[in-house]
Motif scaffolding. Structure first.
Motif, PDB file in Angstrom:
ATOM      1  N   CYS A   1      25.794  27.778 -11.543  1.00  0.00           N
ATOM      2  CA  CYS A   1      26.716  27.080 -10.657  1.00  0.00           C
ATOM      3  C   CYS A   1      25.995  26.685  -9.363  1.00  0.00           C
ATOM      4  N   GLN A   2      26.182  25.438  -8.946  1.00  0.00           N
ATOM      5  CA  GLN A   2      25.493  24.928  -7.763  1.00  0.00           C
ATOM      6  C   GLN A   2      26.302  25.129  -6.480  1.00  0.00           C
ATOM      7  N   GLN A   3      27.481  25.745  -6.638  1.00  0.00           N
ATOM      8  CA  GLN A   3      28.350  26.003  -5.480  1.00  0.00           C
ATOM      9  C   GLN A   3      28.521  24.739  -4.624  1.00  0.00           C
ATOM     10  N   CYS A   4      28.987  23.662  -5.296  1.00  0.00           N
ATOM     11  CA  CYS A   4      29.123  22.371  -4.613  1.00  0.00           C
ATOM     12  C   CYS A   4      30.097  22.474  -3.447  1.00  0.00           C
ATOM     13  N   GLU A   5      29.753  21.824  -2.379  1.00  0.00           N
ATOM     14  CA  GLU A   5      30.692  21.770  -1.256  1.00  0.00           C
ATOM     15  C   GLU A   5      31.833  20.807  -1.579  1.00  0.00           C
ATOM     16  N   ASN A   6      31.485  19.844  -2.454  1.00  0.00           N
ATOM     17  CA  ASN A   6      32.501  18.895  -2.895  1.00  0.00           C
ATOM     18  C   ASN A   6      32.592  19.051  -4.416  1.00  0.00           C
ATOM     19  N   ALA A   7      33.313  20.093  -4.850  1.00  0.00           N
ATOM     20  CA  ALA A   7      33.206  20.526  -6.238  1.00  0.00           C
ATOM     21  C   ALA A   7      34.180  19.809  -7.167  1.00  0.00           C
ATOM     22  N   PRO A   8      33.678  19.058  -8.149  1.00  0.00           N
ATOM     23  CA  PRO A   8      34.566  18.352  -9.096  1.00  0.00           C
ATOM     24  C   PRO A   8      35.437  19.326  -9.882  1.00  0.00           C
ATOM     25  N   CYS A   9      34.952  20.522 -10.155  1.00  0.00           N
ATOM     26  CA  CYS A   9      35.740  21.475 -10.943  1.00  0.00           C
ATOM     27  C   CYS A   9      37.007  21.878 -10.198  1.00  0.00           C
ATOM     28  N   VAL A  10      36.909  21.930  -8.889  1.00  0.00           N
ATOM     29  CA  VAL A  10      38.077  22.293  -8.077  1.00  0.00           C
ATOM     30  C   VAL A  10      39.060  21.121  -8.041  1.00  0.00           C
ATOM     31  N   THR A  11      38.510  19.928  -7.900  1.00  0.00           N
ATOM     32  CA  THR A  11      39.360  18.735  -7.824  1.00  0.00           C
ATOM     33  C   THR A  11      40.194  18.566  -9.090  1.00  0.00           C
ATOM     34  N   VAL A  12      39.578  18.801 -10.252  1.00  0.00           N
ATOM     35  CA  VAL A  12      40.302  18.509 -11.493  1.00  0.00           C
ATOM     36  C   VAL A  12      41.227  19.639 -11.935  1.00  0.00           C
ATOM     37  N   CYS A  13      41.063  20.815 -11.399  1.00  0.00           N
ATOM     38  CA  CYS A  13      41.827  21.966 -11.891  1.00  0.00           C
ATOM     39  C   CYS A  13      43.330  21.757 -11.663  1.00  0.00           C
ATOM     40  N   PRO A  14      44.103  21.747 -12.745  1.00  0.00           N
ATOM     41  CA  PRO A  14      45.536  21.441 -12.569  1.00  0.00           C
ATOM     42  C   PRO A  14      46.347  22.620 -12.036  1.00  0.00           C
ATOM     43  N   THR A  15      45.824  23.803 -12.088  1.00  0.00           N
ATOM     44  CA  THR A  15      46.645  24.967 -11.713  1.00  0.00           C
ATOM     45  C   THR A  15      46.209  25.636 -10.420  1.00  0.00           C
ATOM     46  N   GLY A  16      45.126  25.142  -9.856  1.00  0.00           N
ATOM     47  CA  GLY A  16      44.614  25.787  -8.645  1.00  0.00           C
ATOM     48  C   GLY A  16      43.820  27.044  -8.946  1.00  0.00           C
ATOM     49  N   ALA A  17      43.477  27.255 -10.216  1.00  0.00           N
ATOM     50  CA  ALA A  17      42.669  28.420 -10.569  1.00  0.00           C
ATOM     51  C   ALA A  17      41.263  28.297  -9.977  1.00  0.00           C
ATOM     52  N   ALA A  18      40.749  27.078 -10.000  1.00  0.00           N
ATOM     53  CA  ALA A  18      39.446  26.840  -9.365  1.00  0.00           C
ATOM     54  C   ALA A  18      39.710  26.502  -7.908  1.00  0.00           C
ATOM     55  N   TYR A  19      39.118  27.261  -7.017  1.00  0.00           N
ATOM     56  CA  TYR A  19      39.379  27.033  -5.596  1.00  0.00           C
ATOM     57  C   TYR A  19      38.149  27.373  -4.765  1.00  0.00           C
ATOM     58  N   VAL A  20      38.179  26.925  -3.545  1.00  0.00           N
ATOM     59  CA  VAL A  20      37.106  27.278  -2.623  1.00  0.00           C
ATOM     60  C   VAL A  20      37.645  28.363  -1.688  1.00  0.00           C
ATOM     61  N   GLY A  21      36.999  29.510  -1.691  1.00  0.00           N
ATOM     62  CA  GLY A  21      37.463  30.642  -0.882  1.00  0.00           C
ATOM     63  C   GLY A  21      37.057  30.517   0.572  1.00  0.00           C
ATOM     64  N   ASP A  22      37.495  31.476   1.366  1.00  0.00           N
ATOM     65  CA  ASP A  22      37.163  31.483   2.791  1.00  0.00           C
ATOM     66  C   ASP A  22      35.665  31.596   3.014  1.00  0.00           C
ATOM     67  N   ASP A  23      35.010  32.194   2.059  1.00  0.00           N
ATOM     68  CA  ASP A  23      33.558  32.345   2.154  1.00  0.00           C
ATOM     69  C   ASP A  23      32.833  31.068   1.722  1.00  0.00           C
ATOM     70  N   GLY A  24      33.608  30.055   1.343  1.00  0.00           N
ATOM     71  CA  GLY A  24      32.989  28.802   0.930  1.00  0.00           C
ATOM     72  C   GLY A  24      32.578  28.783  -0.527  1.00  0.00           C
ATOM     73  N   LEU A  25      32.724  29.906  -1.211  1.00  0.00           N
ATOM     74  CA  LEU A  25      32.267  29.953  -2.596  1.00  0.00           C
ATOM     75  C   LEU A  25      33.313  29.365  -3.539  1.00  0.00           C
ATOM     76  N   VAL A  26      32.821  28.628  -4.512  1.00  0.00           N
ATOM     77  CA  VAL A  26      33.703  28.090  -5.541  1.00  0.00           C
ATOM     78  C   VAL A  26      34.062  29.242  -6.464  1.00  0.00           C
ATOM     79  N   SER A  27      35.353  29.579  -6.487  1.00  0.00           N
ATOM     80  CA  SER A  27      35.761  30.781  -7.218  1.00  0.00           C
ATOM     81  C   SER A  27      36.846  30.447  -8.240  1.00  0.00           C
ATOM     82  N   ILE A  28      37.185  31.460  -9.031  1.00  0.00           N
ATOM     83  CA  ILE A  28      38.182  31.249 -10.083  1.00  0.00           C
ATOM     84  C   ILE A  28      39.224  32.360 -10.022  1.00  0.00           C
ATOM     85  N   LYS A  29      40.484  31.952 -10.025  1.00  0.00           N
ATOM     86  CA  LYS A  29      41.561  32.941 -10.156  1.00  0.00           C
ATOM     87  C   LYS A  29      41.876  33.047 -11.640  1.00  0.00           C
ATOM     88  N   GLU A  30      41.437  34.129 -12.241  1.00  0.00           N
ATOM     89  CA  GLU A  30      41.561  34.288 -13.689  1.00  0.00           C
ATOM     90  C   GLU A  30      42.997  34.138 -14.183  1.00  0.00           C
TER      91      GLU A  30
END
Lengths: 760, 190
Positions: free
Chosen positions: B60-89
């Motif tokens: 994972c490249q930890q994009c600042e502008n992450a396409p995986c977050v943009t497309v996620c329909p449920t908000g499972a993919a998100y950017v945390g306070d630490d800036g890391l692209v994370s997943i809510k299982e």
């Protein structure tokens, strides 16, 4: 190359899964037991890795009772708290369902793969009865004992000696023996490389970036990246170390000695050598110089394909960085019957520039005894040894003790492959049984068919291992050893430029019915009626004996795992000597130049470094002086077949470890595009390699990273017994292609031959 | 976001030994058959004897502008306070949009959790305990450096400011936070 795209990765993992299912049928394996959570011995346990022979200091912790996370022990500075892929995968071996956790007895034909579980007591009884029977009828020398050297091997050899057999062998002649014997001939002892401080490193295929030895690998990288050292690599293959080199020369296999001798020629005849050093510390220079006169770079070019002008230039560059420059004397790679001369020639280039006991050069290990003598103080404690009264003296000669030229090898591990001749041809006498521990000669020796024949002919074979290795598959009794993560061991000496000790400790409680081999051989000894030779109660009593019952020291070493003493010392390095005497007021007085040069002594007959040796001349006529001899490693219509190490596997040992098998389970055969084109071979094609002793099927990997006249494969693959389910039948088995040949003087088992190649 | 965690991979130091990959698997319990991190040794490229390998860190490249977050329909993919692209299982429905959207092809469905998964710089494991990511901890040749690029005194900030680095597929505007120091012998001169 390690092919790791996502598709092949998933494919490989799938195949691994399927073979796991089959393997549950294997009696005595971990799969037959219910898997319980791992019980850690502590939060973080300092211990020693055993996934290869380097034995790096590690720190391990149990995660959620399911897993162990292993990293390096940061107390060991030169190891930097680091661990390689093999070391990190230690828990994958620990928890492998295919691991053997019950003693097994063969029930079918030898090698047929039919086993039954037995109790330890039954295993001991059977072995004791059989071995004592052979001893009574044929003498104890009819039984050979062999083990991978290091850690618990001493316990097997102790049993062998108590039994009365002189025939104890390590894996030396299939791995490190070449440079060890060459060093012994020249320096009287082993020497070490100070790569991290080197400014110019010449490397003959010592692939430290794939055959990882953590402190040396880090040392080489540090020299290159932080100190701006230049690295020159001579190797037939474009390995990772060749990739990282400033210059790479695709040298003809088996001709390293010519380039090494030509380097020496230039150093001497262009007057680049350290005359003062030679006069003071070296014996036999004149004879060497006379011999080397003929070995010009132009001569070397004709044999090795390395351009003469480059050899000349490199010799000058090397000398310009003297004494902080080094020719790496290499590790396992016995490519020619002239291994002994090759290693000596590499050492000679170092001696000529006087890099001995200088930063970035070669040095002798400073164990407590030596170090304390210089410090004039007890800086580091020594390690005690248990004395055992009345150990029997073997009446018979060793089986490899026929030819005087190998005399130095007898006490340095022996010539492992002589077990084959002694068994099959009764030369010098008949061997009848073989007891081995953690050794896999079926992979690491040459001519696999001959090893099979040997194991089939023996009356009795015992193997102590964690897996049913390719060799253990031919045993009568298999003794399941605990993995290193479940064992306590003696405190071990890890001294470098100053004394250091470390200790292997159990990280988790034992899984299944396995035992550490020190306990196995002690209990077996008792059953054999040799109990008097095993007076210690357990490992802790041995450890305490080593430390003279110093509890504080004992606890410190157990808690830290690695303890070093004093300041690094190189006897001819003025700054280091100055720091040393500043630290220790009672230190031995220095020479006028502020070094300990005059105190430097070598355990050779002359007490000096022997560039030419009368001792060797007496052992093997004509070999006192380093000399080039022509060798024929292949027929004219053949290609050279060479092997090497890969970073994710160790020799013949790790190919069944699940995590590592998933990373790499096959060894593609490297073929140059022009050679491949001529034979109509493309990458991925199935190919057949045929040598004078065997034939193997493999997969082609067409790459410009190899000479046109050479093919290469990583070693250790292509196991042929069904027991190693993840490794069996995958890749080329190198030992099945190599003929059984022994190199002069050093007794090394030669690992190069000629093969023909065809598309299937 | 106060932190900007980045990883610097020095391809000159990398030897492709897979120590990082194994450590990642152990630390994060990555199941067989899928992987959060690999180093692919690619090549050799060039003409003999001037060959070179490329040591390609695939994670994972930890994009600042992450396409995986943009497309996620449920908000499972998100950017945390630490800036890391994370997943809510528990929010992940396994629709695989993010797997398809990732230009670096590093997302996968974890066969055990059935949720999308990928490298998160050991956020839940080692970072949570105040340690460095597993791959950085074990790397035999110190090829990896990790830290907060917003802190000018951090090693990563110093490296990014003083060494020639590149990032993968920057033309897509993803702003990846894995920086690579190119090998001297490769196509890009540092």
């Amino acid at each position: 190359m390690i092919e790791l795209d996502r598709r092949t990765f998933i494919k490989g993992a799938g195949a691994g899964g399927a073979s796991c299912a089959l393997a549950t049928l294997l009696p005595g394996s971990l799969a037959a037991l219910e898997q319980k959570p791992l019980q850690g011995m502590g939060k973080e346990v300092a211990s020693i890795c055993e996934m290869c022979s380097t034995r790096c200091p590690i720190s391990a912790r149990v995660v959620d009772g399911k897993n162990v996370f292993i990293q390096g022990n940061s107390a060991a500075k030169s190891f930097g708290g680091k661990v390689c892929a093999r070391g990190g995968a230690g828990h994958s071996l620990l928890y492998d369902p295919q691991r053997i956790v019950k003693p097994l007895r063969r029930v079918g034909e030898r090698g047929e793969g039919k086993w039954e579980e037995i109790s330890w007591q039954e295993a001991y009884k059977t072995i004791a009865h059989k071995l004592n029977d052979i001893k009574q009828q044929h003498g104890p020398e009819a039984v050979a004992f062999s083990s991978k050297s290091g850690s618990l091997s001493g316990h097997l050899f102790h049993l062998g000696k108590a039994f009365g057999s002189p025939n104890t062998f390590t894996h030396a002649s299939t791995c490190p023996g070449g440079y060890v014997i060459a060093a012994k001939a020249m320096f009287g002892t082993k020497v070490k490389r100070d790569l991290s401080n080197s400014k110019y490193i010449i490397n003959f295929g010592h692939n430290l970036y794939e055959g990882i030895n953590m402190s040396e690998t880090r040392g080489l990288m540090k020299a290159q990246m932080s100190k701006g050292a230049k690295l020159v690599v001579f190797e037939p293959r474009f390995s990772i170390v060749a990739d990282k080199a400033d210059e790479w020369f695709a040298i003809r296999p088996g001709t390293d000695v010519t380039v090494a001798l030509a380097l020496c020629h230039v150093l001497i005849y262009d007057n680049l050598y350290d005359q003062a050093f030679i006069e003071r510390h070296v014996e036999g220079f004149d004879a060497f110089a006379k011999e080397v006169k003929a070995y010009t770079p132009e001569w070397a070019e004709g044999i090795s394909d390395v351009p003469a002008k480059d050899i000349r230039r490199i010799a000058h560059e090397f000398a310009a960085k003297a004494p902080h420059a080094v020719v790496d004397f290499g590790h396992r790679a016995t490519f020619t019957p002239e291994e002994f001369e090759m290693r000596r020639a590499l050492f000679a280039a170092n001696v000529l520039i006087g890099n001995i006991e200088r930063k970035g050069g070669l040095y002798l290990g400073k164990k407590a005894k030596t170090y304390n003598k210089f410090a004039g103080d007890k800086v580091a404690p020594g390690l005690g040894k248990p004395g055992v009264e009345g150990m029997p003296k073997p009446a018979a000669k060793r089986i490899d003790q026929v030819d005087e030229q190998y005399a130095m090898m007898w006490s340095s591990g022996g010539i492992y492959q002589t077990i084959l001749d002694a068994t099959l041809k009764a030369q010098p006498y008949q061997l009848r049984a073989w007891v081995m521990s953690r050794t896999n000669p079926m992979q690491t020796m040459t001519d696999r068919a001959l090893v099979v024949e040997t194991l089939k002919k023996l009356e009795f074979v015992v193997s102590c291992d964690v897996y049913i290795s390719e060799t253990a598959a031919y045993a009568d009794i298999i003794l399941p050893e605990s993995t290193y993560l479940e064992r306590d061991e003696e405190i071990a000496d890890k001294s470098g430029k100053s004394p250091a000790y470390y200790v292997r400790q159990r990280v988790v409680e034992t899984i299944g019915d396995t035992k550490p081999s020190w306990q196995i051989f002690k209990e077996l000894g008792h059953e054999m009626g040799l109990g008097q030779y095993f007076p210690w109660e357990n490992m802790e009593s041995l450890q305490l004996l080593q430390l003279d019952r110093d509890m504080a020291r004992f606890n410190e070493i157990k808690q830290k795992g690695y303890v070093s003493y004093g300041k690094p010392l190189m006897l001819r390095e003025p700054a280091m000597v100055a720091a040393f005497i500043k630290q220790y007021p009672n230190a031995k007085p220095t020479d006028e130049d502020g070094t300990y040069a005059s105190a430097m002594s070598f355990k050779t007959p002359s007490g000096k470094i022997e560039l030419s040796s009368d001792k060797v001349e007496k052992m093997a006529a004509g070999r006192g002086v380093i000399k080039y001899r022509e060798v024929k490693l292949k027929q004219d219509n053949e290609l050279y077949f060479i092997q090497g190490k890969v970073a994710v596997h160790t020799n013949g040992a790790t190919h069944n470890v699940p995590m590592l098998a998933n990373l790499m389970s096959d060894n593609g055969v490297w073929i140059h595009p022009i050679t491949a084109g001529r034979l109509g071979i493309s990458s991925g094609d199935r190919i057949r390699l045929t040598s004078s002793v065997g034939s193997e099927e493999g997969t082609a990997l067409v790459t410009p990273g190899i000479r046109q006249d050479t093919v290469f494969a990583y070693m250790g693959f292509g196991s042929k017994n069904k027991e190693l389910a993840r490794a069996t039948g995958k890749g080329v088995h190198c030992g099945n292609l190599l003929p059984n040949k022994t190199a002069a003087v050093c007794g090394m088992n030669i690992h190069t031959t000629g093969i023909t190649l065809a598309k299937i | 976001m106060s932190k900007r965690y980045v990883m610097v991979h020095d391809e000159n130091r990398c030897i492709g030994c897979q120590a990082c990959s194994v450590a990642c698997r152990s630390e994060n319990g990555v199941p067989e058959g899928v992987t959060r991190l690999q180093v692919r040794v690619e090549g050799p490229f060039g003409d003999a004897p001037h060959l070179h390998f490329k040591y390609n860190r695939v994670s994972c490249q930890q994009c600042e502008n992450a396409p995986c977050v943009t497309v996620c329909p449920t908000g499972a993919a998100y950017v945390g306070d630490d800036g890391l692209v994370s997943i809510k299982e528990d929010k992940c429905v396994g629709c695989m949009y993010c797997v398809a959207a990732c230009p670096y092809k590093v997302r996968f469905i974890n066969p055990e959790t059935k949720a999308a998964d990928k490298c998160n710089f050991c956020k839940d494991t080692r970072l949570a305990r105040g340690e460095l990511p597993a791959c950085v901890t074990v790397c035999p040749t110190d090829a990896l450096t990790f830290g907060d690029a917003n802190d000018p005194s951090s090693e990563v900030a110093k490296l990014i400011n003083t060494k020639a680095t590149y990032q993968e597929k920057t033309h897509l505007g993803t702003k990846p936070r894995v920086y690579r120091i190119p090998t001297k012998r490769g196509g890009i001169q540092s």
